[in-house]
Design a protein around this motif. Structure first.
Motif, mmCIF file in Angstrom:
data_model
loop_
_atom_site.group_PDB
_atom_site.id
_atom_site.type_symbol
_atom_site.label_atom_id
_atom_site.label_comp_id
_atom_site.label_asym_id
_atom_site.label_seq_id
_atom_site.Cartn_x
_atom_site.Cartn_y
_atom_site.Cartn_z
ATOM 1 N N ARG A 141 0.832 -1.419 0.319
ATOM 2 C CA ARG A 141 0.253 -0.321 -0.438
ATOM 3 C C ARG A 141 1.234 0.918 0.055
ATOM 4 O O ARG A 141 0.582 2.504 -0.648
ATOM 5 N N GLY A 142 2.237 0.812 0.806
ATOM 6 C CA GLY A 142 2.547 2.271 0.565
ATOM 7 C C GLY A 142 3.310 2.446 -0.381
ATOM 8 O O GLY A 142 3.765 4.004 -0.185
ATOM 9 N N ARG A 158 2.131 2.139 -3.110
ATOM 10 C CA ARG A 158 1.102 3.021 -4.677
ATOM 11 C C ARG A 158 1.461 4.531 -4.073
ATOM 12 O O ARG A 158 0.059 5.199 -5.181
ATOM 13 N N THR A 159 1.374 4.925 -3.216
ATOM 14 C CA THR A 159 0.681 6.057 -2.748
ATOM 15 C C THR A 159 1.532 7.355 -3.236
ATOM 16 O O THR A 159 1.749 8.513 -3.621
ATOM 17 N N ASP A 160 3.023 6.336 -4.528
ATOM 18 C CA ASP A 160 3.806 8.074 -5.085
ATOM 19 C C ASP A 160 3.420 8.193 -6.499
ATOM 20 O O ASP A 160 2.632 9.156 -6.927
#
Length: 169
Positions: free
Chosen positions: A89-90, A92-94
């Motif tokens: 999940r982290g 995908r944040t960019d």
């Protein structure tokens, strides 16, 4: 039964649950679950490393033969999968941030930005050194909030500057 391994795995499984699932709950429990999940949600690789190291240690000591220990290994495996989900999940944040910047600033925003931006992630630093590293420079201002010259610099910075001056002479 390896109680240290059980305690470590239970703590990390508990925190992983709140980092990944975030169930509906009343406000006081929501605040509590936020604080439980915060650390592992930010650096899930550290949790994976700790669970792997504690499992390896318990295995090297021969403590994984009992049925309770095998259940604990299964809980550690589920927690590791949860931490991998948190890491995914982290990652995908960019993409979300780039899309938001393109919507707010326009498609050519990267050309107008004067600060160089990273195109790729520093994977070695993320995986091997996840904790922030302080720079060895003095960040104090030469004047304090009251306007007194020199009062804003910390004593460690002053001592470091004095040592540098004495070495030069």
């Amino acid at each position: 039964m390896p109680m240290g391994y059980v305690a470590t795995t239970a703590l990390f499984a508990w925190c992983t649950f709140f980092a990944v699932v975030a169930p509906r709950r009343p406000r006081p429990l929501a605040t509590l679950s936020f604080w439980f999940g915060l650390g592992l949600n930010e650096v899930p690789f550290v949790g994976i490393y700790v669970l792997a190291a504690s499992t390896a240690l318990a295995g090297a000591q021969g403590d994984l033969d009992s049925a309770e220990a095998k259940v604990t290994v299964a809980v550690a495996a589920v927690a590791t999968v949860g931490l991998a989900v948190s890491a995914w999940r982290g990652l995908r944040t960019d993409q979300v941030v780039v899309r938001a910047l393109e919507q707010g600033l326009g498609t050519g925003w990267r050309v107008r930005v004067r600060v160089p931006l990273r195109r790729r992630r520093p994977w070695a630093r993320i995986l091997l050194l996840p904790a922030p590293v302080r720079r060895l420079t003095c960040g104090g201002s030469p004047t304090s909030a009251t306007g007194t010259p020199g009062a804003g610099i910390s004593s460690t910075c002053t001592a470091a500057a004095t040592r540098r001056r004495t070495r030069r002479s």
